[in-house]
Design an enzyme around this catalytic site. Sequence first.
Site, PDB file in Angstrom:
ATOM      1  CE  LYS A 109      -7.233  -8.837   1.819  1.00 37.25           C
ATOM      2  NZ  LYS A 109      -7.403  -7.395   1.657  1.00 37.25           N
ATOM      3  CE  LYS A 130      -2.086 -10.333   7.034  1.00 39.05           C
ATOM      4  NZ  LYS A 130      -1.782  -9.726   5.799  1.00 39.05           N
ATOM      5  CE  LYS A 147      -7.323  -2.611   8.168  1.00 38.62           C
ATOM      6  NZ  LYS A 147      -6.890  -2.442   6.771  1.00 38.62           N
TER       7      LYS A 147
HETATM    8  P1  TYM Z   1      -3.860  -2.841   5.133  1.00 36.04           P
HETATM    9  O1  TYM Z   1      -5.014  -1.926   5.167  1.00 36.04           O
HETATM   10  O2  TYM Z   1      -4.092  -4.306   5.161  1.00 36.04           O
HETATM   11  O3  TYM Z   1      -2.881  -2.529   6.342  1.00 36.04           O
HETATM   12  C1  TYM Z   1      -2.437  -1.210   6.611  1.00 36.04           C
HETATM   13  C2  TYM Z   1      -0.999  -1.238   7.087  1.00 36.04           C
HETATM   14  O4  TYM Z   1      -0.893  -2.035   8.268  1.00 36.04           O
HETATM   15  C3  TYM Z   1       0.099  -3.028   8.094  1.00 36.04           C
HETATM   16  N1  TYM Z   1      -0.317  -4.237   8.815  1.00 36.04           N
HETATM   17  C4  TYM Z   1       0.395  -4.838   9.763  1.00 36.04           C
HETATM   18  N2  TYM Z   1       1.603  -4.544  10.301  1.00 36.04           N
HETATM   19  C5  TYM Z   1       2.060  -5.365  11.267  1.00 36.04           C
HETATM   20  N3  TYM Z   1       1.365  -6.448  11.725  1.00 36.04           N
HETATM   21  C6  TYM Z   1       0.162  -6.770  11.218  1.00 36.04           C
HETATM   22  N4  TYM Z   1      -0.512  -7.818  11.672  1.00 36.04           N
HETATM   23  C7  TYM Z   1      -0.369  -5.952  10.182  1.00 36.04           C
HETATM   24  N5  TYM Z   1      -1.526  -5.975   9.466  1.00 36.04           N
HETATM   25  C8  TYM Z   1      -1.464  -4.929   8.630  1.00 36.04           C
HETATM   26  C9  TYM Z   1       0.165  -3.279   6.605  1.00 36.04           C
HETATM   27  O5  TYM Z   1       1.395  -3.832   6.229  1.00 36.04           O
HETATM   28  C10 TYM Z   1      -0.042  -1.883   6.063  1.00 36.04           C
HETATM   29  O6  TYM Z   1       1.172  -1.171   6.052  1.00 36.04           O
HETATM   30  N6  TYM Z   1      -2.293  -2.891   0.417  1.00 36.04           N
HETATM   31  C11 TYM Z   1      -2.272  -2.120   1.644  1.00 36.04           C
HETATM   32  C12 TYM Z   1      -2.845  -0.734   1.509  1.00 36.04           C
HETATM   33  C13 TYM Z   1      -2.266   0.072   0.401  1.00 36.04           C
HETATM   34  C14 TYM Z   1      -0.981   0.662   0.382  1.00 36.04           C
HETATM   35  C15 TYM Z   1      -0.910   1.376  -0.840  1.00 36.04           C
HETATM   36  C16 TYM Z   1       0.088   0.659   1.264  1.00 36.04           C
HETATM   37  C17 TYM Z   1      -2.880   0.430  -0.753  1.00 36.04           C
HETATM   38  N7  TYM Z   1      -2.075   1.209  -1.510  1.00 36.04           N
HETATM   39  C18 TYM Z   1       0.244   2.056  -1.201  1.00 36.04           C
HETATM   40  C19 TYM Z   1       1.235   1.355   0.892  1.00 36.04           C
HETATM   41  C20 TYM Z   1       1.309   2.050  -0.331  1.00 36.04           C
HETATM   42  C21 TYM Z   1      -3.080  -2.875   2.681  1.00 36.04           C
HETATM   43  O7  TYM Z   1      -3.870  -3.720   2.388  1.00 36.04           O
HETATM   44  O8  TYM Z   1      -2.890  -2.455   3.934  1.00 36.04           O
END
Ligand code: TYM
Length: 332
Positions: free
Chosen positions: A111, A194, A197
Amino acid sequence: MPRIFSGVQPTGNLHLGNYLGAIRNFVRLQDDYECIYCAVDMHAITVWQDPANLRSNTREVAAAYLAAGVDPKASIIFAQSTVPAHAELAWIFNCIARLGWLNRMTQFKEKAGKNRENASLGLYAYPSLMAADILAYKATHVPVGEDQKQHLELTRDIAQKFNNDYGTETFPIVEPLIFGEATRVMSLRDGAKKMSKSDPSDYSRITFTDDRDMIAKKLRKARTDADPLPAEEKGLEGRPEAANLVGIYAALADITKQQVLDKYAGSQFSVFKPALTDLAVETFGPVGEEMKRLMGDPAHVDAILKDGAERAIALAEPVLKEVKEVVGFLAP
Ligand code: TYM
């Protein structure tokens, strides 16, 4: 009772990877666990967010949870910034986590990009806030996609170091729950990246707001190779785009990749892609439709978030009180 915590960033463009890797699993865990699901708006602002968009995207994450089937009575749905414990505990964890640990985080490196000097301090401390999200509730299990595994390892390290430093057993050592056939959905344009967003290409991802025509168009344009589908899973090795589409199909149909291949072995993508489109429209389409419908009633979504925040605060406050005592802070 084991407790689940997970979160999604309200940064727009919620996509099929978020659904298959995370949100759909949130729904499936509700019967066996006490579940807490958060829209992590404080994480979102580690990179610039337009305030009006942030508000709308935060509601959208909540609407996506609801549309996917998270039950707001059984589970807790709330926005991170409305529960002060997250920020408070994150500060304490900033003093536990070591620079060396954070320097290894691949998400920060991706990032921040080349211009690391210009990244926010918040982006660097991101995993420490994530540990606080989870541990403010002493959650034991965290459903996420594959890409969050490293952050959860850091959460475990923070919990362990806190417990060791203070000679307590304050925090549990959390277990990641990474399951299903699509734990890492790849970009439709490039099987080595991957689905994300923030990819500049809209054609790289299928979003919650895509209608049938758009889903069909994106899958038609999805990169593939010239070979027909193989009969065995090992025939997908070295064919990342094919493997990705088969994985998406398997996850949407709730079957294994091998079962998909049993059905489509020898088929060209000209046959497989329309079948995948039909399946995606049938299974994922209604979730997006329902999310859009819920977005038409923001007051309803806000009421659910408010109720969720109250319940989250009730759970997190005693944990914070305990942590502050352990650390040696005077009671207010
Ligand atoms: P974020 O917002 O990027 O993504 C949300 C969830 O979607 C999953 N994900 C994917 N799974 C499969 N294939 C993909 N291409 C893909 N892209 C995203 C992510 O693994 C995630 O589960 N850091 C986290 C948010 C967060 C969080 C937390 C998660 C903040 N605090 C505490 C768990 C516990 C994040 O950026 O997710």
